[in-house]
Design a protein around this motif. Sequence first.
Motif, PDB file in Angstrom:
ATOM      1  N   HIS A  50       0.845  -1.194   0.000  1.00  0.00           N
ATOM      2  CA  HIS A  50       0.000   0.000   0.000  1.00  0.00           C
ATOM      3  C   HIS A  50       0.882   1.246   0.000  1.00  0.00           C
ATOM      4  CE1 HIS A  50      -3.311   2.679   0.628  1.00  0.00           C
ATOM      5  NE2 HIS A  50      -2.659   3.232   1.636  1.00  0.00           N
ATOM      6  N   ASP A  51       0.540   2.176  -0.879  1.00  0.00           N
ATOM      7  CA  ASP A  51       1.272   3.441  -0.982  1.00  0.00           C
ATOM      8  C   ASP A  51       0.391   4.550  -0.403  1.00  0.00           C
ATOM      9  OD1 ASP A  51       2.810   5.630  -1.605  1.00  0.00           O
ATOM     10  OD2 ASP A  51       3.006   5.145  -3.731  1.00  0.00           O
ATOM     11  N   PHE A  52       0.835   5.157   0.688  1.00  0.00           N
ATOM     12  CA  PHE A  52       0.102   6.256   1.305  1.00  0.00           C
ATOM     13  C   PHE A  52       0.226   7.546   0.505  1.00  0.00           C
ATOM     14  CE2 PHE A  52       0.708   3.640   5.174  1.00  0.00           C
ATOM     15  CZ  PHE A  52      -0.615   3.562   5.581  1.00  0.00           C
ATOM     16  N   GLY A  53       1.182   7.608  -0.409  1.00  0.00           N
ATOM     17  CA  GLY A  53       1.420   8.842  -1.149  1.00  0.00           C
ATOM     18  C   GLY A  53       2.135   9.849  -0.257  1.00  0.00           C
ATOM     19  N   LYS A  54       1.814  11.124  -0.430  1.00  0.00           N
ATOM     20  CA  LYS A  54       2.442  12.178   0.389  1.00  0.00           C
ATOM     21  C   LYS A  54       1.559  12.432   1.599  1.00  0.00           C
ATOM     22  CE  LYS A  54       5.079  14.359  -3.181  1.00  0.00           C
ATOM     23  NZ  LYS A  54       5.930  15.480  -3.394  1.00  0.00           N
ATOM     24  N   TYR A  63      -3.788   1.809   7.455  1.00  0.00           N
ATOM     25  CA  TYR A  63      -4.378   1.108   6.320  1.00  0.00           C
ATOM     26  C   TYR A  63      -4.777  -0.284   6.784  1.00  0.00           C
ATOM     27  CZ  TYR A  63      -5.256  -0.738   1.723  1.00  0.00           C
ATOM     28  OH  TYR A  63      -5.866  -1.301   0.636  1.00  0.00           O
ATOM     29  N   PRO A 116      11.001   9.889   2.215  1.00  0.00           N
ATOM     30  CA  PRO A 116      10.316   8.675   1.740  1.00  0.00           C
ATOM     31  C   PRO A 116      10.541   7.510   2.709  1.00  0.00           C
ATOM     32  CG  PRO A 116      12.266   9.090   0.424  1.00  0.00           C
ATOM     33  CD  PRO A 116      12.128  10.243   1.358  1.00  0.00           C
ATOM     34  N   LYS A 136       4.351   2.064   2.094  1.00  0.00           N
ATOM     35  CA  LYS A 136       5.336   3.060   1.658  1.00  0.00           C
ATOM     36  C   LYS A 136       4.651   4.394   1.445  1.00  0.00           C
ATOM     37  CE  LYS A 136       5.134   1.840  -3.245  1.00  0.00           C
ATOM     38  NZ  LYS A 136       5.913   1.409  -4.395  1.00  0.00           N
ATOM     39  N   GLY A 137       5.458   5.413   1.272  1.00  0.00           N
ATOM     40  CA  GLY A 137       4.945   6.745   1.043  1.00  0.00           C
ATOM     41  C   GLY A 137       6.047   7.761   1.229  1.00  0.00           C
ATOM     42  N   GLU A 138       5.637   9.020   1.346  1.00  0.00           N
ATOM     43  CA  GLU A 138       6.606  10.095   1.559  1.00  0.00           C
ATOM     44  C   GLU A 138       6.023  11.083   2.559  1.00  0.00           C
ATOM     45  OE1 GLU A 138       9.217  13.432  -0.849  1.00  0.00           O
ATOM     46  OE2 GLU A 138       7.984  12.036  -1.969  1.00  0.00           O
ATOM     47  N   TRP A 140       6.107  14.700   4.113  1.00  0.00           N
ATOM     48  CA  TRP A 140       6.603  16.043   3.807  1.00  0.00           C
ATOM     49  C   TRP A 140       6.566  16.882   5.076  1.00  0.00           C
ATOM     50  CZ3 TRP A 140       2.851  19.895   4.355  1.00  0.00           C
ATOM     51  CH2 TRP A 140       1.527  19.479   4.294  1.00  0.00           C
TER      52      TRP A 140
END
Length: 158
Positions: A50-54, A63, A116, A136-138, A140
């Motif tokens: 799963h990618d959480f994005g930013k 998630y 990241p 994963k994700g980033e 900010w």
Amino acid sequence: MKKILFLSAFTCLSMVIYAQNDGQKVATPSAEVVKATVPDETLLTKETEHDFGKIPQGKPVTYVFVVSNTGKTALKIDNVQASCGCTTPEWDREKAIEPGATANITVGYNAAAEGPFTKPVTITYNGTQTKQLIIKGEVWKTPAASAPANAAAADLKN
């Protein structure tokens, strides 16, 4: 004479080795036997990553991974282990997943560090079987101070 002695010794040795086999053919495992010894994967997930994005720094995210039992017997999730303390998995530790049933594994990430990230989460079930999930994700960096006050906003109130 040496050749005759060598050949007779070689022949005797060959007969001794053959007698140990008793003339039986040495069985090699068939593909069916090998397949039967390899356990079928009974814990399936709709997605393994799963990618959480930013996401903003300091805002935890979660998630829910849905896992299902495709086997013929109930299975138990023994442990869900995150790779570090910033990732926290939660699941029903007491519940066995019946054949055809599903269960939820909620994975949270605290988003404290900027940059990241890719974090593996390992599920151990039925004693020795494992499956890996990835989040994963980033993250900010949020601004240190809030936005400056707008002096013109007071004019709008009149």
